[in-house]
Design an enzyme around this catalytic site. Structure first.
Site, PDB file in Angstrom:
ATOM      1  N   MET A  51       2.755  -3.552   1.740  1.00 30.45           N
ATOM      2  CA  MET A  51       2.765  -3.501   3.209  1.00 30.45           C
ATOM      3  C   MET A  51       3.807  -4.487   3.749  1.00 30.45           C
ATOM      4  SD  MET A  51      -1.023  -2.574   4.447  1.00 30.45           S
ATOM      5  CE  MET A  51      -1.722  -4.203   4.424  1.00 30.45           C
ATOM      6  N   GLY A  52       4.795  -4.844   2.898  1.00 30.39           N
ATOM      7  CA  GLY A  52       5.864  -5.735   3.346  1.00 30.39           C
ATOM      8  C   GLY A  52       5.400  -7.181   3.437  1.00 30.39           C
TER       9      GLY A  52
ATOM     10  N   GLN B 206      -9.853  -3.514  -4.521  1.00 28.01           N
ATOM     11  CA  GLN B 206      -8.911  -2.419  -4.266  1.00 28.01           C
ATOM     12  C   GLN B 206      -8.480  -1.772  -5.585  1.00 28.01           C
ATOM     13  OE1 GLN B 206      -5.554  -2.324  -1.299  1.00 28.01           O
ATOM     14  NE2 GLN B 206      -4.356  -2.990  -3.042  1.00 28.01           N
TER      15      GLN B 206
ATOM     16  N   HIS C 292       4.460 -10.081  -4.887  1.00 25.10           N
ATOM     17  CA  HIS C 292       4.994  -8.717  -4.889  1.00 25.10           C
ATOM     18  C   HIS C 292       6.145  -8.590  -5.878  1.00 25.10           C
ATOM     19  CE1 HIS C 292       3.442  -8.853  -0.596  1.00 25.10           C
ATOM     20  NE2 HIS C 292       2.876  -7.759  -1.049  1.00 25.10           N
TER      21      HIS C 292
ATOM     22  N   SER D  68      -0.263 -14.558  -0.686  1.00 22.78           N
ATOM     23  CA  SER D  68      -0.698 -13.452   0.161  1.00 22.78           C
ATOM     24  C   SER D  68       0.224 -13.408   1.376  1.00 22.78           C
ATOM     25  CB  SER D  68      -2.138 -13.718   0.626  1.00 22.78           C
ATOM     26  OG  SER D  68      -2.438 -12.937   1.757  1.00 22.78           O
ATOM     27  N   SER D  69       0.453 -12.205   1.871  1.00 24.42           N
ATOM     28  CA  SER D  69       1.296 -12.079   3.073  1.00 24.42           C
ATOM     29  C   SER D  69       0.669 -12.821   4.237  1.00 24.42           C
ATOM     30  CB  SER D  69       1.454 -10.603   3.457  1.00 24.42           C
ATOM     31  OG  SER D  69       1.994  -9.900   2.376  1.00 24.42           O
TER      32      SER D  69
HETATM   33  O1  PAF Z   1      -2.443  -3.989  -1.249  1.00 22.55           O
HETATM   34  C1  PAF Z   1      -1.756  -3.554  -0.289  1.00 22.55           C
HETATM   35  O2  PAF Z   1      -0.740  -4.151   0.111  1.00 22.55           O
HETATM   36  C2  PAF Z   1      -2.186  -2.273   0.404  1.00 22.55           C
HETATM   37  O3  PAF Z   1      -3.563  -2.184   0.487  1.00 22.55           O
HETATM   38  C3  PAF Z   1      -1.580  -1.009  -0.238  1.00 22.55           C
HETATM   39  C4  PAF Z   1      -2.048  -0.807  -1.654  1.00 22.55           C
HETATM   40  C5  PAF Z   1      -0.053  -1.109  -0.218  1.00 22.55           C
HETATM   41  C6  PAF Z   1      -1.982   0.222   0.572  1.00 22.55           C
HETATM   42  O4  PAF Z   1      -1.552   0.130   1.894  1.00 22.55           O
END
Ligand code: PAF
Length: 285
Positions: free
Chosen positions: A28-29, A153, A35, A185-186
């Site tokens: 999600m940027g 998730q 990341h 974390s963002s």
């Molecule tokens: O973990 C994330 O950043 C989001 O939940 C994902 C997997 C990109 C889905 O929007």
């Protein structure tokens, strides 16, 4: 690397390049080193990697959270440029591109969607399932990389892949931490400086909880975590649960631990008005 914003452009490039396996890293940027480690993982396994940057509105149960979610597109591309190869692709779609029509699908995950994050963020995992299935349909990856920080998730995505019969292989990358232990974390960049000083206690506390497992009951460990977090200025515990890695059933007693499962201590804390999550493996020795 190439940057595209439409499904047509992306699929055209993938067809032209005709490389496999195709690796995929959904994000999600507001990218950070965590990341980057997912992208490097994909690059090491696949001759072509697609990274998506899409802030998915359907997974935000709190509209303020969506409004305040950090967006740093230029910095994101700068970071990706450093590690992605010429053929790799960054996909930055609009909401209209991902959801040409409202997505009304409802996913069922049984217990996975009845604990921890699901209780505190109703509808969140349904939104994650919507966007992940949509992105998988668009990118058609052979391998997709997800971070361990979002432990629930990850379990949901694995269950989703099973449910939908998708052949994509889900790979996980470990949590990347700041020097003081805070899980990257963002949302960390939204922490007020005064609160930021106190958040390293989250990882310290779950690390201590992991050490306690051999000699203490689950209830004692949970009280320890709750006391320690709640006494730290600006922090409030939302939950701490020790769950197995498949069904995510919260342990009540140590005697419920099964030899063939891994156990993970999962925590959610509000720090000022920012929600942070983290986790740690917990094993009897
Ligand atoms: O973990 C994330 O950043 C989001 O939940 C994902 C997997 C990109 C889905 O929007």
């Amino acid at each position: 690397m190439k940057v595209v914003s439409t499904v047509n452009e992306l699929q055209y490039l993938l067809k032209e390049l005709n490389l496999s396996p195709v690796g995929f890293v959904p994000t999600m940027g507001a990218l950070h080193e965590g990341h980057m480690s997912l992208v490097v993982n994909g690059i090491q396994r696949c001759p072509i990697v697609v990274v998506s940057i899409f802030v998915n509105p359907t997974q935000f149960n709190d509209k303020n959270d969506l409004r305040n979610y950090p967006s740093t597109p230029e910095a994101d591309l700068g970071l990706l440029q450093k590690i992605m190869r010429e053929k790799d692709i960054v996909f930055i779609p609009t909401v209209q591109e991902i959801y040409p029509e409202e997505d009304k699908r409802k996913f069922l995950f049984e217990n996975l969607d009845n604990v921890m994050e699901a209780l505190h963020r109703p509808g969140h995992f349904n939104g994650v399932a919507q966007v992940v299935t949509r992105l998988f349909d668009i990118v058609k990856p052979d391998i997709a990389v997800f971070g361990m920080k979002d432990f629930q998730q990850l379990a949901i995505v694995k269950a989703l892949v099973k449910q939908t019969g998708n052949k994509v292989k889900i790979i996980t990358s470990p949590i990347i931490r700041e020097n003081d232990g805070l899980a990257m974390s963002s949302r960390n960049r939204l922490l007020e400086p005064e609160i930021r000083k106190h958040v390293p206690v989250i990882y310290k506390t779950i690390s201590a909880a992991a050490e306690m497992i051999n000699d203490n009951d689950i209830s004692k460990i949970k009280s320890f975590v709750s006391d320690r977090i709640n006494k730290e200025p600006g922090l409030k515990l939302e939950y701490f649960e020790i769950v197995d890695d498949i069904e995510l059933i919260p342990l009540r007693k140590k005697s419920e631990m099964k030899r063939d499962r891994h156990y993970v201590g999962c925590i959610a804390v509000t720090a000022g008005n920012i929600r942070l999550i983290d986790n740690i493996e917990i094993g009897l020795v």
